[in-house]
Write a protein that holds these residues in place. Structure first.
Motif, PDB file in Angstrom:
ATOM      1  N   LEU A 168       0.968  -1.045   0.074  1.00 60.59           N
ATOM      2  CA  LEU A 168      -0.074  -0.017   0.018  1.00 60.59           C
ATOM      3  C   LEU A 168       0.735   1.393   0.166  1.00 60.59           C
ATOM      4  N   ALA A 169       1.905   1.200   0.895  1.00 62.91           N
ATOM      5  CA  ALA A 169       2.976   2.342   0.781  1.00 62.91           C
ATOM      6  C   ALA A 169       3.555   2.612  -0.476  1.00 62.91           C
ATOM      7  N   ALA A 170       3.963   1.476  -1.025  1.00 66.19           N
ATOM      8  CA  ALA A 170       4.682   1.304  -2.421  1.00 66.19           C
ATOM      9  C   ALA A 170       3.736   2.078  -3.260  1.00 66.19           C
ATOM     10  N   VAL A 171       2.468   1.786  -3.334  1.00 66.41           N
ATOM     11  CA  VAL A 171       1.434   2.361  -4.155  1.00 66.41           C
ATOM     12  C   VAL A 171       1.316   3.899  -4.197  1.00 66.41           C
ATOM     13  N   VAL A 172       1.132   4.219  -3.037  1.00 63.37           N
ATOM     14  CA  VAL A 172       1.200   5.856  -2.554  1.00 63.37           C
ATOM     15  C   VAL A 172       2.500   6.620  -3.006  1.00 63.37           C
ATOM     16  N   ILE A 173       3.579   6.022  -2.903  1.00 60.16           N
ATOM     17  CA  ILE A 173       4.598   6.652  -3.306  1.00 60.16           C
ATOM     18  C   ILE A 173       5.080   6.770  -4.679  1.00 60.16           C
ATOM     19  N   PHE A 174       4.484   5.320  -5.277  1.00 59.50           N
ATOM     20  CA  PHE A 174       4.526   5.461  -6.737  1.00 59.50           C
ATOM     21  C   PHE A 174       3.740   6.406  -7.317  1.00 59.50           C
ATOM     22  N   SER A 175       2.478   6.667  -6.738  1.00 57.02           N
ATOM     23  CA  SER A 175       1.714   7.847  -7.366  1.00 57.02           C
ATOM     24  C   SER A 175       2.259   9.342  -6.984  1.00 57.02           C
ATOM     25  N   LEU A 176       3.163   9.480  -6.037  1.00 55.43           N
ATOM     26  CA  LEU A 176       3.964  10.600  -5.658  1.00 55.43           C
ATOM     27  C   LEU A 176       5.005  10.851  -6.912  1.00 55.43           C
TER      28      LEU A 176
END
Lengths: 81, 240
Positions: free
Chosen positions: A27-35
């Motif tokens: 979940l963190a990876a997806v949010v950072i990827f969005s950033l």
């Protein structure tokens, strides 16, 4: 000024890319990827490519993030060690 | 880190670094980007295609074939997803999903009224923005693909708030195949018309600006509808 902007943005891109690869929490990876995508949007815009910037914002930061989130919801949030 | 993965990283990174270091400076007048076919696009693009936005001119007129098969790729992606067997969450392969849901406690988190209100409030304005990008795409930044992405974003945002089935109902069953194939179909039609008018597959009549503009606009509308419906359908397929 432009060089400073480029340096900040490119460092942010590298930092987010490395964090995505290192994150064990998907979940963190997806949010950072969005950033990462949002930063990329600013880089495109700064480079004078507003067409690509709009697509990056809508598809990269928007649609793929939602699709990744659904995938996590349907599978598992933790990466296997 | 395993030695093999380190070797692989080096093998991939080395050519990349060499390539990036040897890039010409952005303003070098003799860089390939300023001496190749781009010069002609910049010099004569507006006059030859009638598109004031040269990005659209390159996408639809000079590089129409590339764009044609790009939309075919998006269409194929949806076809592949639709071809997958449904309901895999119920069989033993879906056990991790069930376990994860059990671990998280509840299955469904109710949508916050603030998020719901803001999404419904913003949806018409987003639609307006998408339409503006679609119909002004030949003059300003934007065009069919961008409009498609924003259309899909509206659908997905509404789908997250109202539920995917209610959003899916917005598109009547009979229209679905045609809308999902709208982009390749529009290209095929325009390619045939261009063939008839100019003798070249996907040719644009350079002497008739009205016909040229109408054909370009038709393509943009096809790409926007087809691309938007395909992206939205991918979301609905995953959510239901």
């Amino acid at each position: 000024m432009s060089d400073v902007f480029d340096a900040v943005m490119l460092s942010l891109l590298i930092a987010t890319a490395v964090s995505v690869a290192r994150a064990r929490d998907l979940l963190a990876a997806v949010v950072i990827f969005s950033l990462y995508s949002l930063t990329m949007t600013l880089v495109w815009q700064h480079r004078g490519a507003p067409d690509v910037a709009m697509t990056e914002a809508a598809v990269g930061a928007g649609v793929t993030t939602v699709l990744f989130l659904i995938t996590i919801a349907r599978t598992t949030r933790r990466e296997k060690p | 880190m395993k030695p093999w993965s380190l070797l692989l990283v080096l093998l991939v990174a080395l050519p990349l670094v060499v390539g990036v270091v040897n890039l010409p400076p952005h303003d070098a007048p003799d860089a390939p980007i300023h001496t190749g076919v781009g010069v002609r696009y910049l010099a004569r693009g507006v006059e030859e295609t009638g598109n004031k936005n040269l990005v659209t001119a390159v996408l639809l007129n000079y590089r129409g074939f590339d764009t044609f098969f790009e939309v075919v790729v998006i269409f194929t992606a949806l076809a592949a997803v639709l071809a997958l067997p449904r309901g895999s969450a119920a069989d033993p392969g879906g056990a991790p999903a069930a376990a994860a849901k059990a671990a998280n406690g509840s299955d469904i988190v109710p949508v916050s009224p603030v998020v719901s209100y803001v999404v419904r409030l913003m949806a018409p304005f987003m639609a307006m923005f998408a339409l503006a990008m679609l119909f002004r795409g030949h003059v300003t930044p934007g065009g069919g693909f961008q409009a498609a992405a924003v259309f899909a974003a509206i659908f997905i945002a509404l789908g997250l708030v109202l539920g995917p089935t209610r959003v899916a109902e917005l598109v009547p069953d009979d229209w679905r195949p045609w809308l999902q194939g709208a982009a390749p179909l529009a290209f095929a039609l325009i390619a045939a018309i261009g063939w008839r008018l100019t003798g070249a597959f996907l040719g644009f009549p350079t002497d008739d600006h009205t016909a040229q503009e109408a054909m370009g606009l038709f393509l943009e509308v096809g790409i926007a509808l087809g691309g938007g419906v395909i992206l939205a359908r991918l979301f609905v397929e995953m959510e239901t």
